[in-house]
Design a protein around this motif. Sequence first.
Motif, PDB file in Angstrom:
ATOM      1  N   UNK A  81       0.859  -1.182   0.000  1.00  0.00           N
ATOM      2  CA  UNK A  81       0.000   0.000   0.000  1.00  0.00           C
ATOM      3  C   UNK A  81       0.892   1.228   0.000  1.00  0.00           C
ATOM      4  N   UNK A  82       0.315   2.380  -0.302  1.00  0.00           N
ATOM      5  CA  UNK A  82       1.006   3.663  -0.244  1.00  0.00           C
ATOM      6  C   UNK A  82       0.148   4.608   0.580  1.00  0.00           C
ATOM      7  N   UNK A  83       0.744   5.698   1.035  1.00  0.00           N
ATOM      8  CA  UNK A  83      -0.019   6.733   1.735  1.00  0.00           C
ATOM      9  C   UNK A  83      -0.210   7.918   0.802  1.00  0.00           C
ATOM     10  N   UNK A  84      -1.405   8.506   0.856  1.00  0.00           N
ATOM     11  CA  UNK A  84      -1.731   9.656   0.024  1.00  0.00           C
ATOM     12  C   UNK A  84      -2.354  10.764   0.867  1.00  0.00           C
ATOM     13  N   UNK A  85      -2.226  11.989   0.335  1.00  0.00           N
ATOM     14  CA  UNK A  85      -2.920  13.128   0.944  1.00  0.00           C
ATOM     15  C   UNK A  85      -3.575  13.921  -0.179  1.00  0.00           C
ATOM     16  N   UNK A  86      -4.696  14.595   0.112  1.00  0.00           N
ATOM     17  CA  UNK A  86      -5.356  15.372  -0.924  1.00  0.00           C
ATOM     18  C   UNK A  86      -4.535  16.619  -1.270  1.00  0.00           C
ATOM     19  N   UNK A  87      -4.523  16.966  -2.553  1.00  0.00           N
ATOM     20  CA  UNK A  87      -3.879  18.196  -3.004  1.00  0.00           C
ATOM     21  C   UNK A  87      -4.953  19.214  -3.364  1.00  0.00           C
ATOM     22  N   UNK A  88      -5.861  18.824  -4.256  1.00  0.00           N
ATOM     23  CA  UNK A  88      -6.950  19.719  -4.646  1.00  0.00           C
ATOM     24  C   UNK A  88      -8.061  18.939  -5.327  1.00  0.00           C
ATOM     25  N   UNK A  89      -9.257  19.492  -5.208  1.00  0.00           N
ATOM     26  CA  UNK A  89     -10.387  18.961  -5.966  1.00  0.00           C
ATOM     27  C   UNK A  89     -10.351  19.575  -7.362  1.00  0.00           C
ATOM     28  N   UNK A  90     -10.827  18.842  -8.349  1.00  0.00           N
ATOM     29  CA  UNK A  90     -10.992  19.428  -9.673  1.00  0.00           C
ATOM     30  C   UNK A  90     -12.171  20.390  -9.609  1.00  0.00           C
ATOM     31  N   UNK A  91     -12.072  21.517 -10.299  1.00  0.00           N
ATOM     32  CA  UNK A  91     -13.182  22.477 -10.313  1.00  0.00           C
ATOM     33  C   UNK A  91     -14.402  21.854 -10.961  1.00  0.00           C
TER      34      UNK A  91
END
Length: 137
Positions: A81-91
């Motif tokens: 597995x990998x760890x992720x974090x949100x960067x941005x939502x698409x408009x």
Amino acid sequence: MAHWLMKSEPSAYSWDQLVKDKRTNWNGVRNYQAANNLKAMKSGDRAFFYHSNEGLAVVGIVEIVKAAYPDPGDKTGRFVMVDVKPVMALKTPVTLAAIKAEAKLKEMKLVKQGRLSVSPVSGEEWKTICKMGGVKP
């Protein structure tokens, strides 16, 4: 930096939940090709967050914040597995129908191998989807 696409069923884990959690591990991948894609990810890579089954759209961008490590839910020891974090939502969410209708995306793994849960995205595909979603690549 490499680019990827990661699928999640919103009823199991949605973009909104990731934003609320601020970080999560991407676990439970049991397809060998998808697992090899996880293993190829590096910290700092970016991935599209795609809602599968419900919504069928790229809805956000995540950053890989921890490269592949063993998935404790896999008793065989083969999967990671990998760890992720949100960067941005698409408009504007980019739907699967819009992706399939865009000639520049006809070779995209999402189109060619629709069941693959984690797939690479080329630089040109990344730019195209970012533009369609109203964000800068």
